[in-house]
Design a protein around this motif. Sequence first.
Motif, mmCIF file in Angstrom:
data_model
loop_
_atom_site.group_PDB
_atom_site.id
_atom_site.type_symbol
_atom_site.label_atom_id
_atom_site.label_comp_id
_atom_site.label_asym_id
_atom_site.label_seq_id
_atom_site.Cartn_x
_atom_site.Cartn_y
_atom_site.Cartn_z
ATOM 1 N N ALA A 117 0.875 -0.983 -0.013
ATOM 2 C CA ALA A 117 -0.062 0.004 -0.048
ATOM 3 C C ALA A 117 0.942 1.089 0.059
ATOM 4 C CB ALA A 117 -1.079 -0.036 1.293
ATOM 5 N N CYS A 118 1.044 1.903 -1.285
ATOM 6 C CA CYS A 118 2.110 2.868 -1.347
ATOM 7 C C CYS A 118 1.587 4.094 -2.265
ATOM 8 C CB CYS A 118 3.260 2.515 -1.649
ATOM 9 S SG CYS A 118 4.636 3.690 -1.948
ATOM 10 N N PRO A 119 0.838 5.187 -1.564
ATOM 11 C CA PRO A 119 0.247 6.357 -2.360
ATOM 12 C C PRO A 119 1.381 7.205 -3.018
ATOM 13 C CG PRO A 119 0.010 6.681 -0.060
ATOM 14 C CD PRO A 119 0.693 5.450 -0.162
ATOM 15 N N ALA A 120 2.584 7.148 -2.459
ATOM 16 C CA ALA A 120 3.690 7.936 -2.876
ATOM 17 C C ALA A 120 3.725 8.302 -4.340
ATOM 18 C CB ALA A 120 4.993 7.560 -2.677
ATOM 19 N N PHE A 121 4.035 9.438 -4.982
ATOM 20 C CA PHE A 121 4.147 9.966 -6.411
ATOM 21 C C PHE A 121 4.951 11.216 -6.418
ATOM 22 C CE2 PHE A 121 1.670 11.831 -10.172
ATOM 23 C CZ PHE A 121 2.755 11.364 -11.181
ATOM 24 N N PRO A 122 6.499 10.791 -6.191
ATOM 25 C CA PRO A 122 7.115 11.971 -6.012
ATOM 26 C C PRO A 122 7.410 12.825 -7.288
ATOM 27 C CG PRO A 122 8.345 9.764 -5.656
ATOM 28 C CD PRO A 122 6.861 9.376 -6.269
ATOM 29 N N GLY A 123 6.865 12.497 -8.515
ATOM 30 C CA GLY A 123 6.620 13.623 -9.579
ATOM 31 C C GLY A 123 5.548 14.582 -9.238
ATOM 32 N N ALA A 124 4.594 14.229 -8.293
ATOM 33 C CA ALA A 124 3.828 15.403 -7.938
ATOM 34 C C ALA A 124 3.912 15.873 -6.476
ATOM 35 C CB ALA A 124 2.235 14.603 -8.174
ATOM 36 N N ASP A 125 5.264 15.586 -6.130
ATOM 37 C CA ASP A 125 5.558 15.804 -4.508
ATOM 38 C C ASP A 125 4.687 15.256 -3.639
ATOM 39 O OD1 ASP A 125 7.658 17.797 -5.335
ATOM 40 O OD2 ASP A 125 5.929 19.195 -5.778
ATOM 41 N N ARG A 126 4.309 14.010 -3.861
ATOM 42 C CA ARG A 126 3.778 13.260 -2.783
ATOM 43 C C ARG A 126 4.792 12.264 -2.261
ATOM 44 N NH1 ARG A 126 0.401 16.771 -5.201
ATOM 45 N NH2 ARG A 126 -1.844 16.520 -5.065
ATOM 46 N N THR A 127 5.139 11.915 -1.085
ATOM 47 C CA THR A 127 6.120 11.028 -0.533
ATOM 48 C C THR A 127 5.769 10.418 0.674
ATOM 49 O OG1 THR A 127 7.329 12.728 0.485
ATOM 50 C CG2 THR A 127 7.924 12.326 -1.701
ATOM 51 N N VAL A 128 6.195 9.116 1.058
ATOM 52 C CA VAL A 128 5.891 8.583 2.267
ATOM 53 C C VAL A 128 7.046 8.255 3.065
ATOM 54 C CG1 VAL A 128 4.676 6.391 3.119
ATOM 55 C CG2 VAL A 128 3.737 7.352 1.169
ATOM 56 N N TYR A 129 7.063 8.607 4.104
ATOM 57 C CA TYR A 129 8.240 8.686 5.064
ATOM 58 C C TYR A 129 7.928 8.164 6.386
ATOM 59 C CZ TYR A 129 12.600 9.492 7.821
ATOM 60 O OH TYR A 129 13.866 9.490 8.426
ATOM 61 N N ASN A 130 8.511 7.173 6.991
ATOM 62 C CA ASN A 130 8.076 6.622 8.276
ATOM 63 C C ASN A 130 6.571 6.603 8.314
ATOM 64 O OD1 ASN A 130 10.576 6.405 9.537
ATOM 65 N ND2 ASN A 130 10.518 8.447 10.477
ATOM 66 N N GLY A 131 5.974 6.063 7.249
ATOM 67 C CA GLY A 131 4.641 5.837 7.468
ATOM 68 C C GLY A 131 3.552 6.963 7.239
ATOM 69 N N HIS A 132 4.300 8.123 7.079
ATOM 70 C CA HIS A 132 3.572 9.537 7.140
ATOM 71 C C HIS A 132 3.551 10.073 5.425
ATOM 72 C CE1 HIS A 132 3.897 9.218 11.399
ATOM 73 N NE2 HIS A 132 3.190 10.409 11.518
ATOM 74 N N LEU A 133 2.509 10.403 5.104
ATOM 75 C CA LEU A 133 2.228 10.842 3.852
ATOM 76 C C LEU A 133 2.637 12.644 3.676
ATOM 77 C CD1 LEU A 133 1.599 10.525 0.848
ATOM 78 C CD2 LEU A 133 -0.791 10.590 1.311
ATOM 79 N N PHE A 134 3.394 12.908 2.985
ATOM 80 C CA PHE A 134 3.859 14.274 2.603
ATOM 81 C C PHE A 134 3.391 14.813 1.388
ATOM 82 C CE2 PHE A 134 6.589 12.819 5.993
ATOM 83 C CZ PHE A 134 6.882 13.974 6.862
ATOM 84 N N VAL A 135 3.010 16.235 1.363
ATOM 85 C CA VAL A 135 2.855 16.923 0.026
ATOM 86 C C VAL A 135 3.633 17.956 0.153
ATOM 87 C CG1 VAL A 135 1.051 18.638 -1.321
ATOM 88 C CG2 VAL A 135 0.287 16.380 0.135
ATOM 89 N N LYS A 136 4.814 17.791 -0.941
ATOM 90 C CA LYS A 136 5.826 18.470 -0.880
ATOM 91 C C LYS A 136 6.622 18.341 0.455
ATOM 92 C CE LYS A 136 4.338 21.926 -4.438
ATOM 93 N NZ LYS A 136 3.921 23.152 -4.667
ATOM 94 N N ASP A 137 6.539 19.479 1.171
ATOM 95 C CA ASP A 137 7.704 19.612 2.618
ATOM 96 C C ASP A 137 6.527 19.646 3.710
ATOM 97 O OD1 ASP A 137 6.352 22.218 2.091
ATOM 98 O OD2 ASP A 137 8.417 22.977 3.142
ATOM 99 N N ARG A 138 5.124 19.564 3.412
ATOM 100 C CA ARG A 138 4.184 19.534 4.573
ATOM 101 C C ARG A 138 3.629 18.259 4.740
ATOM 102 N NH1 ARG A 138 4.405 24.262 7.277
ATOM 103 N NH2 ARG A 138 4.784 25.943 5.657
ATOM 104 N N LEU A 139 3.333 17.768 6.061
ATOM 105 C CA LEU A 139 2.555 16.672 6.337
ATOM 106 C C LEU A 139 0.888 16.885 5.670
ATOM 107 C CD1 LEU A 139 3.229 16.218 10.065
ATOM 108 C CD2 LEU A 139 3.738 14.577 8.403
ATOM 109 N N LEU A 140 0.359 15.796 5.299
ATOM 110 C CA LEU A 140 -0.668 15.504 4.378
ATOM 111 C C LEU A 140 -1.768 16.530 5.165
ATOM 112 C CD1 LEU A 140 -2.495 14.366 2.136
ATOM 113 C CD2 LEU A 140 -3.092 12.435 3.751
ATOM 114 N N SER A 141 -1.890 16.300 6.477
ATOM 115 C CA SER A 141 -2.850 17.114 7.503
ATOM 116 C C SER A 141 -2.540 18.521 7.433
ATOM 117 C CB SER A 141 -2.766 16.268 8.705
ATOM 118 O OG SER A 141 -1.565 16.480 9.565
ATOM 119 N N GLU A 142 -1.546 19.092 7.101
ATOM 120 C CA GLU A 142 -1.087 20.373 7.047
ATOM 121 C C GLU A 142 -0.976 21.096 5.486
ATOM 122 O OE1 GLU A 142 2.274 20.731 9.282
ATOM 123 O OE2 GLU A 142 1.409 19.882 11.169
#
Length: 423
Positions: A117-142
């Motif tokens: 289960a991996c939603p990461a898409f670095p080309g659109a600045d979505r990454t997963v690190y330590n089980g947390h989803l980031f959008v660019k340099d922000r946590l998904l929830s921020e």
Amino acid sequence: MLLGVIADDFTGASDIANTLAKGLPRQGGLRTVQYLGIPRAKAEPEVEAGVIALKSRSIDVASAVEQSLESLRWLLDQGCRQIVFKYCSTFDSTPAGNIGPVAEALAEALGVSGVIACPAFPGADRTVYNGHLFVKDRLLSESGLQNHPLNPMTDADIRRWLRLQSTTEVGHVEIAVVRQGSAEIGAALRENGERNRTLVIVDAITDDDLVAIGRAAAGDRLVTGGSGIAIGLAANFIEQGLAAGTSASVAGVDGPEAILAGSCSGATREQVEIHRKNHPTLAIDVGGVMAGSVTTAMLTSFLLANEGRAPLVYSSSTPDEVQAVQARFGREAVAAALDELFAKTAQELVKAGVRRLVVAGGETSGAVVSALDLGALTIGPEIDPGVPVLLSGGAKAVSLALKSGNFGAPDFFVKALERLAGR
């Protein structure tokens, strides 16, 4: 057919179809077709990857599971060796579903566990690190996604979010393991499966990480994630000699044009603001839609009257404006009314001869293409990361760009119309 995809919305389906058709550099991808809903007939024999676009992201869980299992049966009947369940790279869902229930239902049907289960898409600045989803340099929830009008994402820990939707514990493969290569990733996934973990969040920060994860999944019956998860999947079939590798190449369709924007994402609102400086635009009064004073005829008349000038109609609003309208009329009622308005407008536009159509927003795109009933779509060149040219068949072909709300460069709308025409 070698690989089948079940996508929970139409823009996401285009996104992953683009990834599969493109493949890796110097290697190419798979001959890919996007189906608008579950096909009624068998796939053409030359199709190597089939992507079924559903509008199941925001419907009730039972219906989403039922549609996904029906899609699975059709894909297996076509001979698919691997199934991908594609969801949004921002993991759009509620605490009750639909990602977990659908993924678990597919896993049960295929008899598998330890599923990526991996939603990461670095080309659109979505990454997963330590089980947390980031959008660019922000946590998904921020990142602004906490204000999504249908699926507000208020927790960036997608292990925790997915656990709310699942019947078993959720596993995790950390980035340190991913960087050790596909053999270690595969071993970690098998270990999670042996511990009765159906779904396993896998960290990914770069495209190279996704390629390694894809190699680890070479023999897997089921993979889940955003479109990025497919970056390395085509290569597996090419390297096994089951596919020759090909590049997406279709001619565009020139002719009258229109742009419909229903997304309220920050990216789409910026694109609208830039576009309106030099092109005719019409803002949709949602209150007027609910009262019946804003009609399909009004939108169609405006767009046709401005043919050749890249006209745009939009319902995109700020989070505060969206919340105010939803509080007044109800979230589901507003969404349904706007979907119907955009769908009927698209139908009238195509009847009137519009041949280039750009649509922004997953729910809006789903409503539009469902109403148009264009059948299978051929995948063409990429406009911006995650957004390809789509071409329908028939004597009066229509070229489409279906853009997820957060995708696309600031000048996306004009660029898309040019690419749809083959320029």
